[in-house]
Design an enzyme around this catalytic site. Structure first.
Site, PDB file in Angstrom:
ATOM      1  N   GLU B  59      31.228  40.247  79.664  1.00  0.00           N
ATOM      2  CA  GLU B  59      31.171  38.854  80.119  1.00  0.00           C
ATOM      3  C   GLU B  59      31.311  38.809  81.642  1.00  0.00           C
ATOM      4  OE1 GLU B  59      34.489  37.493  77.896  1.00  0.00           O
ATOM      5  OE2 GLU B  59      33.459  37.713  75.993  1.00  0.00           O
ATOM      6  N   ALA B  89      31.425  36.750  73.469  1.00  0.00           N
ATOM      7  CA  ALA B  89      31.838  37.119  72.116  1.00  0.00           C
ATOM      8  C   ALA B  89      32.262  38.583  72.115  1.00  0.00           C
ATOM      9  CB  ALA B  89      30.691  36.892  71.136  1.00  0.00           C
ATOM     10  N   GLU B  90      33.556  38.824  72.056  1.00  0.00           N
ATOM     11  CA  GLU B  90      34.060  40.181  72.235  1.00  0.00           C
ATOM     12  C   GLU B  90      33.722  41.096  71.068  1.00  0.00           C
ATOM     13  OE1 GLU B  90      35.804  37.433  72.757  1.00  0.00           O
ATOM     14  OE2 GLU B  90      36.001  37.470  74.942  1.00  0.00           O
ATOM     15  N   ASP B 114      43.126  41.703  78.666  1.00  0.00           N
ATOM     16  CA  ASP B 114      43.817  42.334  77.533  1.00  0.00           C
ATOM     17  C   ASP B 114      43.773  41.514  76.243  1.00  0.00           C
ATOM     18  OD1 ASP B 114      45.867  40.390  78.529  1.00  0.00           O
ATOM     19  OD2 ASP B 114      46.204  41.955  80.034  1.00  0.00           O
ATOM     20  N   HIS B 159      46.738  36.669  79.567  1.00  0.00           N
ATOM     21  CA  HIS B 159      46.151  37.437  80.669  1.00  0.00           C
ATOM     22  C   HIS B 159      47.050  38.581  81.118  1.00  0.00           C
ATOM     23  CE1 HIS B 159      43.870  33.724  80.767  1.00  0.00           C
ATOM     24  NE2 HIS B 159      42.995  34.246  81.610  1.00  0.00           N
TER      25      HIS B 159
END
Lengths: 389, 366
Positions: B59, B89-90, B114, B159
């Protein structure tokens, strides 16, 4: 950087059919079918004739070849279910009733094309050319996957639902970047369409304009949960339009229609027109696996109604009446099916003993220090067991 | 034992103090200082230049160059086929990378933060980690999942997670985490070359840290195998004799600052930088602890069921008779990572490390 490739491809292919991109993406008004339940060919005016959804009849040789695989597939399902009942095989998710889908999924591909099957797609895997006993290794409990995916261009049969669709997208993407014309068929069931990975896979394939055929075998149940509990979309094929790809519905117990629809889908994808979503309506005639009891969630009358639509009977009737099944052909086909069944019986009878050291051998390209220590512990334990025998 | 010599900023594990301490240790070599971020960026560029199958995607990694600019310039130099943006979309990113690796590519993918990697956890745990094993090694997955991780930058929730234990607990994954500019380059090159999938955890507080490193010389050393591999080899970041501090990633600079402070009081602490959590270098860790007889393990992640607990267990199993004191830990609390204004209370600090060192039963050992 604006990405116009997928949109341009849609414009291009739909204009070739003389329709709008939206009409191209939407499935035909009803599912495509060619044979009726009695094995009679529908009049050509009812075979899928809407603009952009025309499907010519496959040639006779292709039909007879496919029928041979259909008969083998049914024999494989019956043989394996028998082996499970006899306690000679741990588990077998049968595709009895879905063999037409299985066969068409394999036969629509060229040699260099990839298949991403689920655990219920053993017949498709064999029809793609994987040796029967290599397919069975997983169900025997010897190892997770018994064949070489690269050799056969067939991924390991996926047990987690839907994750394999993204792998299919990646294989197609890699091939496209290298300028190869590989097509990938990504298989899943109706339940899998509820998973997030279904959405991500279709979206990625469409955005990157990749030659992937998403082939959904809608067998009406995800173990016990009916389709109405998964989705209230007009059909699963209609989901395609949401991703900007073409969708189609097809009678999943009609091998002729399946060959026509999947064959054209593969052709369109190979020409660079992007992915397609094909939904086949079929029925899982047996329980989910031997550990399941399907009488708890479906009525016998429903099961009976699907017996009347059996894909093998329909195809045999059609070919027979078309004069395409002379005695010699029938004998040859029966003999091939029996040969595969014998391979399965013989294979199951020769007990393979997996090597415990293999537990450590393949986790990484070479074992870590920690694994080597643990492997030594296990080897020592086994040696001491051997000594006390 | 007193710790009053520690300045208040260093006592809080302040990043700039730790970085300054690290810079002070580095002899001036006349080279222009390079950032950790630049080392990672150059590692990817060098790997891409050498091997056409190396692809970078994720991304915002394309035109923007990543939210941390780690992929800066790669699209411009190598084109949109080699470094490109994906939909947001991971699971899709990791799943597609798997397929690409199956088909002879070497994807290097970025999870933006993370905690944003969690949607991809099924793909990572069930497929990235297991494909090689599932297929008896016939289907290796050479791929790198880069994850900026850990705190110290005042980041908001989601984060700042130290998520390394999830990956380290999953057999089949390798887990690398560099702590120096030099290692950032070399370890990422090694990860990209590896036939195994590597979860590459980048301590985001180190992105802007600098060191005088000759990246071109490192490139040549790496490509001619003139440098020993880092995989499975912990580094002795600072030699010492009295106790061993074991740290990795973001905690190494804090451990170094603590050792610096302890030295002013005449206590010699050895600092071990674990570098690759998987595979773990038991030998270097245990050799050090056998020598010093005392150890403190430092990590930002919550201590419960973590990499730090694993290291302590392994020391206890292997070095019991060399130990003069119980092995202690300085870790994050067993709580979610706190809000930005509270992170200084949560993160392992120099002060907390020195307190732990003080508690290593020196009276009995003396």
């Amino acid at each position: 950087m604006t990405n116009t490739e997928a949109r341009d491809a849609m414009e291009h292919v739909s204009s070739k059919f003389g329709i709008t991109p939206e009409d191209y993406m939407l499935p035909a008004r009803s599912e495509i079918h060619m044979l009726d339940v009695n094995g009679k060919l529908h009049p050509s005016g009812q075979q899928g004739v809407e603009p952009g959804h025309e499907y010519p009849l496959p040639n006779p040789k292709a039909l007879v070849d496919a029928y041979e695989q259909l008969v083998i597939g049914r024999r494989v399902n019956d043989q394996n279910s028998a082996l499970v009942r006899q306690g000679r095989m741990a588990v077998y998710p049968s595709s009895h009733g879905q063999e037409a889908c299985q066969v068409a999924a394999a036969l629509c591909l060229d040699e260099g094309d990839w298949m991403f099957p689920t655990y219920r797609d053993s017949v498709a895997v064999m029809a793609k050319g994987v040796a029967p006993m290599e397919v069975m290794a997983g169900f025997q409990g010897d190892w997770h996957c018994g064949y070489d995916p690269k050799q056969y261009k067939v991924s390991a049969q996926a047990t987690p639902l839907t994750t394999q669709l993204l792998h299919a997208v990646g294989v197609a993407h890699a091939a496209k970047l290298r300028g190869e014309d590989t097509v990938v068929i990504a298989m899943c069931g109706d339940g899998a369409t509820s998973e997030g990975d279904f959405h991500e896979a279709l979206n990625f394939a469409a955005v990157f304009n990749l030659p992937v055929i998403f082939f959904v075998q809608n067998n009406q149940y995800a173990i016990s949960v009916p389709l109405s509990q998964q989705s209230v979309a007009p059909s699963l094929a209609h989901k395609a339009v949401g991703y900007g790809m073409a969708g189609e519905r097809v009678d999943g117990n009609d091998l002729v229609a399946l060959l026509a629809v999947l064959g054209r889908a593969v052709r369109l994808a190979r020409e660079g027109n992007g992915p397609l979503l094909i939904e086949a309506h079929t029925y899982r005639m047996q329980a989910h696996t031997n550990a399941d009891d399907s009488t708890r969630y479906r009525e016998d009358a429903e099961v009976q109604s699907w017996i009347a639509k059996d894909p093998v009977t329909r195809m045999r009737t059609y070919l027979d009446e078309a004069g395409l099944l002379p005695e010699a052909t029938v004998e040859r086909i029966t003999a091939s099916a029996e040969a595969v069944a014998k391979t399965l019986r013989d294979g199951m009878n020769s007990e393979q003993v997996p090597d415990p050291a293999d537990i450590f051998a393949y986790v990484y390209s070479s074992p870590t220090t920690q694994m080597t220590e643990q492997a030594a512990l296990l080897a020592d334990e086994l040696a001491r067991e051997e000594d006390t025998k | 034992m007193s710790t009053t010599v520690i300045t208040s900023s260093a006592a809080n594990g302040n990043v700039s103090a730790a970085t300054a301490a690290a810079a002070a240790r580095t002899a001036d070599t006349g080279l222009k200082p390079v950032t950790f971020a630049k080392a990672l960026n150059t590692a990817m560029a060098d790997a891409m230049a050498l091997d056409e199958s190396v692809l970078v995607f994720g991304e915002d990694v394309g035109v923007l160059g990543g939210v941390f600019r780690i992929t800066d310039g790669l699209t411009k130099r190598f084109g949109n086929d080699r470094c490109f943006d994906t939909p947001l979309a991971e699971s899709g990113i990791v799943g597609m990378a798997i397929g690409m690796a199956m088909n002879d590519m070497r994807p290097v993918i970025e999870m933006q933060f993370d905690a944003f990697a969690y949607p991809a956890f099924e793909q990572i745990a069930s497929h990235v980690a297991k494909m090689h094993n599932r297929t008896k090694g016939r289907m290796p997955l050479p791929m790198v999942i880069r994850i900026p991780y850990a705190g110290g930058v005042g980041g908001v929730e989601h984060h700042c997670d130290s998520s390394e234990s999830y990956y380290a607990h999953t057999p089949g994954l390798k887990v690398f985490t560099p702590a120096t500019v030099r290692d950032a380059y070399l370890m990422l090159r090694e990860a990209i070359d590896s036939p195994d999938p590597v979860v590459f955890m980048e301590p985001k507080k180190l992105y802007w840290s600098k060191d005088q490193v000759d990246l071109e010389a490192l490139r040549v050393s790496h490509e001619t195998s003139a440098v020993p591999p880092t995989e499975g080899r912990a580094a002795i970041a600072r030699p010492g004799t009295d106790a061993t501090l074991i740290a990795y990633g973001p905690s190494v600079s804090t451990a170094m600052a603590a050792a610096e402070a302890a030295a002013l009081e005449g206590r010699s602490l050895e600092v071990i930088d674990v570098r690759t959590i998987v595979p773990l270098d038991d030998a270097t860790i245990c050799e050090s602890v056998r020598k010093t007889g005392r150890a403190v393990v430092i990590a930002e992640a919550p201590g419960f069921a973590s990499v730090s607990s694993e290291i302590v267990a392994r020391i206890q199993e292997r070095c019991f008779h060399s130990l003069a004191a119980p092995v202690l830990r300085v870790t994050g609390f067993d709580t979610p990572f706190p809000a930005p204004k509270l992170e200084k209370y949560y993160l392992p600090s120099v002060d907390r490390i020195l307190d732990a060192v003080d508690a290593l039963q020196w009276e009995e050992g003396a």
